[in-house]
Design a protein around this motif. Structure first.
Motif, mmCIF file in Angstrom:
data_model
loop_
_atom_site.group_PDB
_atom_site.id
_atom_site.type_symbol
_atom_site.label_atom_id
_atom_site.label_comp_id
_atom_site.label_asym_id
_atom_site.label_seq_id
_atom_site.Cartn_x
_atom_site.Cartn_y
_atom_site.Cartn_z
ATOM 1 N N TYR A 141 0.853 -1.177 0.000
ATOM 2 C CA TYR A 141 0.000 0.000 0.000
ATOM 3 C C TYR A 141 0.895 1.234 0.000
ATOM 4 O O TYR A 141 2.084 1.154 0.310
ATOM 5 C CB TYR A 141 -0.867 0.034 1.251
ATOM 6 N N ARG A 142 0.303 2.378 -0.303
ATOM 7 C CA ARG A 142 1.045 3.624 -0.191
ATOM 8 C C ARG A 142 0.119 4.738 0.253
ATOM 9 O O ARG A 142 -1.081 4.716 -0.016
ATOM 10 C CB ARG A 142 1.733 3.985 -1.500
ATOM 11 N N LYS A 171 -3.007 12.437 1.628
ATOM 12 C CA LYS A 171 -4.032 11.574 1.046
ATOM 13 C C LYS A 171 -4.178 10.295 1.865
ATOM 14 O O LYS A 171 -3.364 10.008 2.742
ATOM 15 C CB LYS A 171 -3.677 11.231 -0.403
ATOM 16 N N GLU A 172 -5.196 9.527 1.553
ATOM 17 C CA GLU A 172 -5.415 8.278 2.262
ATOM 18 C C GLU A 172 -4.527 7.162 1.710
ATOM 19 O O GLU A 172 -4.059 7.219 0.572
ATOM 20 C CB GLU A 172 -6.893 7.879 2.150
ATOM 21 N N ARG A 173 -4.339 6.174 2.551
ATOM 22 C CA ARG A 173 -3.578 5.004 2.150
ATOM 23 C C ARG A 173 -4.383 4.173 1.160
ATOM 24 O O ARG A 173 -5.601 3.982 1.345
ATOM 25 C CB ARG A 173 -3.259 4.166 3.388
ATOM 26 N N GLY A 174 -3.711 3.671 0.130
ATOM 27 C CA GLY A 174 -4.401 2.872 -0.870
ATOM 28 C C GLY A 174 -3.550 1.717 -1.366
ATOM 29 O O GLY A 174 -2.320 1.751 -1.269
ATOM 30 N N ALA A 234 5.323 8.761 -1.724
ATOM 31 C CA ALA A 234 4.407 8.284 -0.683
ATOM 32 C C ALA A 234 5.206 7.508 0.357
ATOM 33 O O ALA A 234 6.377 7.171 0.129
ATOM 34 C CB ALA A 234 3.336 7.369 -1.280
ATOM 35 N N VAL A 235 4.548 7.221 1.469
ATOM 36 C CA VAL A 235 5.062 6.225 2.400
ATOM 37 C C VAL A 235 4.475 4.885 1.963
ATOM 38 O O VAL A 235 3.259 4.768 1.788
ATOM 39 C CB VAL A 235 4.684 6.528 3.855
ATOM 40 N N TYR A 236 5.337 3.905 1.787
ATOM 41 C CA TYR A 236 4.921 2.596 1.313
ATOM 42 C C TYR A 236 4.893 1.603 2.478
ATOM 43 O O TYR A 236 5.832 1.548 3.285
ATOM 44 C CB TYR A 236 5.856 2.103 0.217
ATOM 45 N N TYR A 237 3.819 0.822 2.528
ATOM 46 C CA TYR A 237 3.619 -0.162 3.590
ATOM 47 C C TYR A 237 3.306 -1.521 2.969
ATOM 48 O O TYR A 237 2.670 -1.601 1.918
ATOM 49 C CB TYR A 237 2.422 0.218 4.460
ATOM 50 N N CYS A 238 3.704 -2.571 3.662
ATOM 51 C CA CYS A 238 3.242 -3.899 3.262
ATOM 52 C C CYS A 238 2.224 -4.385 4.294
ATOM 53 O O CYS A 238 2.160 -3.885 5.413
ATOM 54 C CB CYS A 238 4.391 -4.882 3.115
ATOM 55 N N GLN A 270 6.131 0.171 9.950
ATOM 56 C CA GLN A 270 6.412 1.606 10.078
ATOM 57 C C GLN A 270 6.416 2.308 8.728
ATOM 58 O O GLN A 270 6.359 3.533 8.666
ATOM 59 C CB GLN A 270 7.758 1.818 10.786
ATOM 60 N N GLY A 271 6.471 1.536 7.671
ATOM 61 C CA GLY A 271 6.491 2.103 6.331
ATOM 62 C C GLY A 271 7.884 2.565 5.931
ATOM 63 O O GLY A 271 8.801 2.678 6.759
ATOM 64 N N THR A 272 8.032 2.830 4.639
ATOM 65 C CA THR A 272 9.292 3.359 4.119
ATOM 66 C C THR A 272 8.968 4.475 3.132
ATOM 67 O O THR A 272 8.095 4.334 2.269
ATOM 68 C CB THR A 272 10.140 2.242 3.480
ATOM 69 N N GLN A 273 9.664 5.597 3.286
ATOM 70 C CA GLN A 273 9.369 6.785 2.495
ATOM 71 C C GLN A 273 10.021 6.699 1.119
ATOM 72 O O GLN A 273 11.224 6.425 1.009
ATOM 73 C CB GLN A 273 9.877 8.035 3.210
ATOM 74 N N VAL A 274 9.231 6.929 0.093
ATOM 75 C CA VAL A 274 9.728 7.038 -1.273
ATOM 76 C C VAL A 274 9.432 8.444 -1.767
ATOM 77 O O VAL A 274 8.281 8.877 -1.755
ATOM 78 C CB VAL A 274 9.065 6.004 -2.191
ATOM 79 N N THR A 275 10.474 9.145 -2.177
ATOM 80 C CA THR A 275 10.326 10.504 -2.693
ATOM 81 C C THR A 275 10.919 10.553 -4.089
ATOM 82 O O THR A 275 12.094 10.221 -4.271
ATOM 83 C CB THR A 275 11.013 11.527 -1.791
ATOM 84 N N VAL A 276 10.100 10.942 -5.059
ATOM 85 C CA VAL A 276 10.543 11.051 -6.449
ATOM 86 C C VAL A 276 10.560 12.529 -6.816
ATOM 87 O O VAL A 276 9.514 13.166 -6.923
ATOM 88 C CB VAL A 276 9.626 10.269 -7.393
#
Length: 113
Positions: free
Chosen positions: A37-38, A43-46, A91-95, A105-111
């Motif tokens: 998910y991200r 925005k909301e997680r999706g 986004a912050v990415y979660y599994c 805790q998620g991991t931040q991806v910034t493009v």
């Protein structure tokens, strides 16, 4: 106790690639549907993608052809290979395991350039 630990995020330029990893414990990983998910800023997680116990993979339209979800049951790990990244992938990415309401805790991806 279900635990999920995501890693591999970072800052990358548009068009670049990243590989996210999520290591799980506390449940029978090989039998679980695993998903990424991200949550973009404000925005909301999706859902982004998921992979079944039989290795069938599914993606949302906006990442299909650019992202690849995979799993390595021997390591209790699910991956998300992200290519041709766009700023809107920030986004912050979660599994997540489908049968459990537990988040890491998620991991931040910034493009960004």
């Amino acid at each position: 106790q279900v635990q999920l630990v995501e890693s591999g995020g970072g800052l990358v330029q548009p068009g670049g690639s990243l590989r996210l990893s999520c290591t799980a414990s506390g449940f029978t990983f090989s039998r679980s549907i695993m998903a990424w998910y991200r949550q973009p800023p404000g925005k909301e997680r999706g859902l982004v993608a998921y992979i079944t116990s039989t290795f069938d993979a599914n993606y949302i339209e906006s990442v299909r052809g650019r992202f690849t979800i995979s799993r390595e049951n021997a390591k209790n790990t699910v991956y998300l290979q992200m290519n041709s990244l766009k700023p809107e992938d920030t986004a912050v990415y979660y599994c997540k395991a489908s049968d459990y309401n537990t988040w890491g805790q998620g991991t931040q991806v910034t493009v960004s350039s």
